[in-house]
Design an enzyme around this catalytic site. Structure first.
Site, PDB file in Angstrom:
ATOM      1  N   CYS A 172      15.596  35.718   0.423  1.00  0.00           N
ATOM      2  CA  CYS A 172      14.320  35.374   1.030  1.00  0.00           C
ATOM      3  C   CYS A 172      14.015  33.895   0.768  1.00  0.00           C
ATOM      4  O   CYS A 172      14.764  33.029   1.220  1.00  0.00           O
ATOM      5  CB  CYS A 172      13.248  36.318   0.478  1.00  0.00           C
ATOM      6  SG  CYS A 172      11.600  36.161   1.192  1.00  0.00           S
ATOM      7  N   ASP A 235      14.864  41.149  11.672  1.00  0.00           N
ATOM      8  CA  ASP A 235      14.003  40.347  10.805  1.00  0.00           C
ATOM      9  C   ASP A 235      12.973  39.631  11.673  1.00  0.00           C
ATOM     10  O   ASP A 235      13.302  38.717  12.426  1.00  0.00           O
ATOM     11  CB  ASP A 235      14.856  39.330  10.041  1.00  0.00           C
ATOM     12  CG  ASP A 235      14.096  38.610   8.950  1.00  0.00           C
ATOM     13  OD1 ASP A 235      12.879  38.370   9.129  1.00  0.00           O
ATOM     14  OD2 ASP A 235      14.709  38.274   7.923  1.00  0.00           O
ATOM     15  N   HIS A 268      14.126  42.232   7.507  1.00  0.00           N
ATOM     16  CA  HIS A 268      14.075  41.313   6.385  1.00  0.00           C
ATOM     17  C   HIS A 268      14.047  42.129   5.087  1.00  0.00           C
ATOM     18  O   HIS A 268      13.452  43.191   5.017  1.00  0.00           O
ATOM     19  CB  HIS A 268      12.809  40.447   6.482  1.00  0.00           C
ATOM     20  CG  HIS A 268      12.766  39.338   5.489  1.00  0.00           C
ATOM     21  ND1 HIS A 268      13.548  38.205   5.611  1.00  0.00           N
ATOM     22  CD2 HIS A 268      12.053  39.182   4.350  1.00  0.00           C
ATOM     23  CE1 HIS A 268      13.303  37.402   4.594  1.00  0.00           C
ATOM     24  NE2 HIS A 268      12.402  37.977   3.812  1.00  0.00           N
TER      25      HIS A 268
END
Length: 300
Positions: A172, A235, A268
């Site tokens: 991330c 994502d 994600h």
């Protein structure tokens, strides 16, 4: 709990905050003792890795600004020297998920070091999301690169570390840092970036674009080490257009050893085994690719 959909972290309204945190034994003191409660799924059964055959400890060392930077270190028992992997956290800092990742790397023969980039302000692991956003925003590019430099320097002085074989991986927020660090430090031999933002969003303000620089899409020519990027097709914070822009940049720059893998339908945070976004098969495949990528470049 909804998925974390924004690569740099969600907005406060994305969450109904959970107060459940899993207690962990062993090394306490410097770091939050469990999983970040703001993202912990009620039904989560995170992967847990013991310290059998490992040396695991909390350490501190000086950053360029004089701050005593805490870090979690896990490495195989014995003299080594072991190849080093810098582990860059998501927005929640060095909570149990990141520490477990370090132990997984140590079980694979690496000395893993996870610096606490955010604690100059506060440890974000136990904070609510609105506060997490503030803490993370305070960690600017030069501070973060200085912390990476301090980590590399500290590791190079350890007798158990092979300073000639250094990798970096991150998730991330940390995935973006992987691209940035691979472009900055010649001592890094390989990087694996898990769903790090590659370019500013289409809705980004000029201030947001500026504060996020340098963006990975602008760094392809500067990469000093190959990077493996692991991304999710679904994502919502990292559109496939930015992934393709990064691929094109790597191709134009002749970075033939770098590669981006996109997992169909994956959201994600698909590797985060304590979140609702976890996708076990994709996480396992990505981990196998990470190990193969590092094996070829850090153990040869």
């Amino acid at each position: 709990m909804p998925d974390l959909i924004r690569p740099e972290g969600p907005e406060a309204d994305d969450f109904r905050f959970s107060r459940r945190a899993l207690a962990t034994g062993g090394l306490g003191g410097l770091f939050f003792a469990g999983y970040a409660p703001a993202a912990l799924a009620a039904q989560a059964s995170p992967v847990t890795t013991d310290t059998s055959g490992l040396t695991a400890e909390n350490v501190t060392y000086s950053a360029p600004d004089g701050f005593q930077l805490p870090a979690y270190v896990a490495r195989p028992e014995g003299d080594g020297p072991f190849p080093v992997v810098v582990v860059v956290s998501e927005i929640f800092g060095v909570h149990e998920y990141i520490r477990d990742v370090c132990r997984r790397l140590a079980k694979a023969g690496y000395a893993a070091v996870a610096p606490a980039f955010f604690v100059r302000v506060e440890d974000p692991a136990g904070a609510e999301m609105a506060r997490v956003q503030q803490i993370v925003a305070a960690a600017g590019y030069e501070q973060v690169m200085g912390d990476v430099a301090a980590t590399l320097d500290w590791a190079s002085q350890q007798l158990w570390a092979n300073a000639e074989k250094v990798g970096i991986t991150g998730w991330c927020w940390g995935g973006k840092v992987v691209w940035q660090a691979a472009a900055r430090f010649a001592t890094i031999d390989a990087g694996v970036a898990w769903y790090g933002r590659l370019a500013p969003s289409a809705e980004a303000t000029p201030e947001q674009i500026s504060s996020g620089q340098p963006w990975p899409v602008d760094l392809a020519d500067d990469l000093k080490a190959p990077v493996l990027g692991l991304y999710g097709e679904a994502d919502r914070g990292i559109p496939l257009t930015s992934v393709e822009a990064m691929r094109s940049g790597l191709q134009r720059a002749g970075q033939t050893d770098s590669e981006i893998v996109v997992y169909p339908g994956a959201p994600h945070g698909f590797h985060a085994d304590y979140r609702d976004s976890y996708r076990a098969a994709d996480a396992a495949d990505g981990w196998a690719k990470l190990l193969a990528f590092f094996e070829a470049r850090l153990k040869g």
